[in-house]
Scaffold this motif. Sequence first.
Motif, PDB file in Angstrom:
ATOM      1  N   THR A 167      -3.660  10.578  -8.803  1.00 17.31           N
ATOM      2  CA  THR A 167      -2.278  11.032  -9.012  1.00 17.31           C
ATOM      3  C   THR A 167      -1.258  10.008  -8.511  1.00 17.31           C
ATOM      4  O   THR A 167      -0.095  10.068  -8.883  1.00 17.31           O
ATOM      5  N   GLU A 168      -1.707   9.091  -7.643  1.00 14.28           N
ATOM      6  CA  GLU A 168      -0.770   8.110  -7.081  1.00 14.28           C
ATOM      7  C   GLU A 168      -0.950   6.720  -7.691  1.00 14.28           C
ATOM      8  O   GLU A 168      -0.009   5.914  -7.691  1.00 14.28           O
ATOM      9  N   ARG A 169      -2.143   6.450  -8.201  1.00 12.70           N
ATOM     10  CA  ARG A 169      -2.432   5.141  -8.795  1.00 12.70           C
ATOM     11  C   ARG A 169      -1.474   4.771  -9.942  1.00 12.70           C
ATOM     12  O   ARG A 169      -1.088   3.592 -10.056  1.00 12.70           O
ATOM     13  N   ALA A 202       4.872   1.678   1.448  1.00 13.26           N
ATOM     14  CA  ALA A 202       5.948   2.546   0.931  1.00 13.26           C
ATOM     15  C   ALA A 202       5.281   3.882   0.601  1.00 13.26           C
ATOM     16  O   ALA A 202       4.474   3.957  -0.327  1.00 13.26           O
ATOM     17  N   HIS A 203       5.572   4.904   1.353  1.00 14.42           N
ATOM     18  CA  HIS A 203       4.844   6.182   1.243  1.00 14.42           C
ATOM     19  C   HIS A 203       5.798   7.295   0.805  1.00 14.42           C
ATOM     20  O   HIS A 203       6.178   7.359  -0.367  1.00 14.42           O
ATOM     21  N   THR A 204       6.224   8.162   1.737  1.00 14.98           N
ATOM     22  CA  THR A 204       7.080   9.274   1.300  1.00 14.98           C
ATOM     23  C   THR A 204       8.451   8.782   0.829  1.00 14.98           C
ATOM     24  O   THR A 204       9.131   9.484   0.068  1.00 14.98           O
ATOM     25  N   ALA A 231       0.841  -1.202   0.000  1.00 13.51           N
ATOM     26  CA  ALA A 231       0.000   0.000   0.000  1.00 13.51           C
ATOM     27  C   ALA A 231       0.869   1.243   0.000  1.00 13.51           C
ATOM     28  O   ALA A 231       2.012   1.228   0.472  1.00 13.51           O
ATOM     29  N   HIS A 232       0.317   2.341  -0.538  1.00 14.42           N
ATOM     30  CA  HIS A 232       1.048   3.614  -0.512  1.00 14.42           C
ATOM     31  C   HIS A 232       0.810   4.347   0.819  1.00 14.42           C
ATOM     32  O   HIS A 232       1.753   4.760   1.477  1.00 14.42           O
ATOM     33  N   HIS A 233      -0.424   4.480   1.220  1.00 13.02           N
ATOM     34  CA  HIS A 233      -0.709   5.226   2.457  1.00 13.02           C
ATOM     35  C   HIS A 233      -0.606   4.322   3.693  1.00 13.02           C
ATOM     36  O   HIS A 233      -1.099   3.192   3.667  1.00 13.02           O
TER      37      HIS A 233
HETATM   38 ZN   LIG Z   1      -1.150  10.242  -0.998  1.00  8.85          ZN
END
Ligand SMILES: [Zn+2]
Length: 294
Positions: free
Chosen positions: A246-248, A109-111, A74-76
């Motif tokens: 924008t993140e997909r 994995a986020h910032t 996941a991103h967030h």
């Molecule tokens: Zn985001």
Amino acid sequence: MTYTAPPAADPPTVADLVAALDERYPPAWAEQWDRVGPVLGEPGQPVRRVLCVVDCVPETVAEARRRGADLIVAHHPLLLRGVSSVAPTTYKGRIVHDLIKADTALYVAHTNADVASPGVSDALAARLDLRDPRPLRPAAPGSPAAGEGRGAGRVGELPAPLRLAELAELAANRLPPTAWGVRAAGDPDRLIRTVAVCGGSGDSFLADATAAGADAYLTADLRHHPAGEHLAAGGPALLDAAHWATERPWLDELAAWLAGRFPVEVTVSDLDTDPWTLHAPSPPVPSPLKEHQP
Ligand SMILES: [Zn+2]
């Protein structure tokens, strides 16, 4: 979209994938306030299927179960702030229980993926065919993420100049579809050559977009006052897309990389987890904002 590699008799483990992800997106690259890396899951558990998502929410957890995913990337972050309970009677506790009961590991994995090269904003820049993408705000020298091409956002050139109205339409067509779509601020006829982009909430980089000489800046979650003041100061035109959209795009790049590295099936979730589900446009506005001002 699903990326497949030939199945292996001896599948990799959660620990194998975590090690590879940690190497590509070192946790030290994340912002101080962020919480990245493995969240839950037995390290020795075999992984045959992976689901990549922007948000780990009940809908994407259900999708993981449907697809038999052994790991969600996941991103967030699911758990960004301190928690004292993961009771299943709470929203996030329910998710934690459902994942553990289904033997589905979770990794974030986020910032650290935002600043990576290639990272989240490279995939966004690629959707607009931006040439020569470079960091909008390079990682500070001496910081853990410092290095060639790394940093927040990207800025690059369109293959051919477009009017702002045309760029907004291009972005709406190239980004994953959402109810939100893309809205733009500035003169619709402004000619755009250099474009800055930042996946996710990018209004802290408005000044960087101006400094980079961008003609337009595409990001998400732009707010009334910062956007208005930025435009009044002569900054780049603004394009505001759905945060999820924008993140997909990054998930495709991540999934292709994972499937190329491990004998696993990697699926990208196309469940739009943006909170906005409806967009009712007003009747046509008679003229741009500037013509209404006294
Ligand atoms: Zn985001």
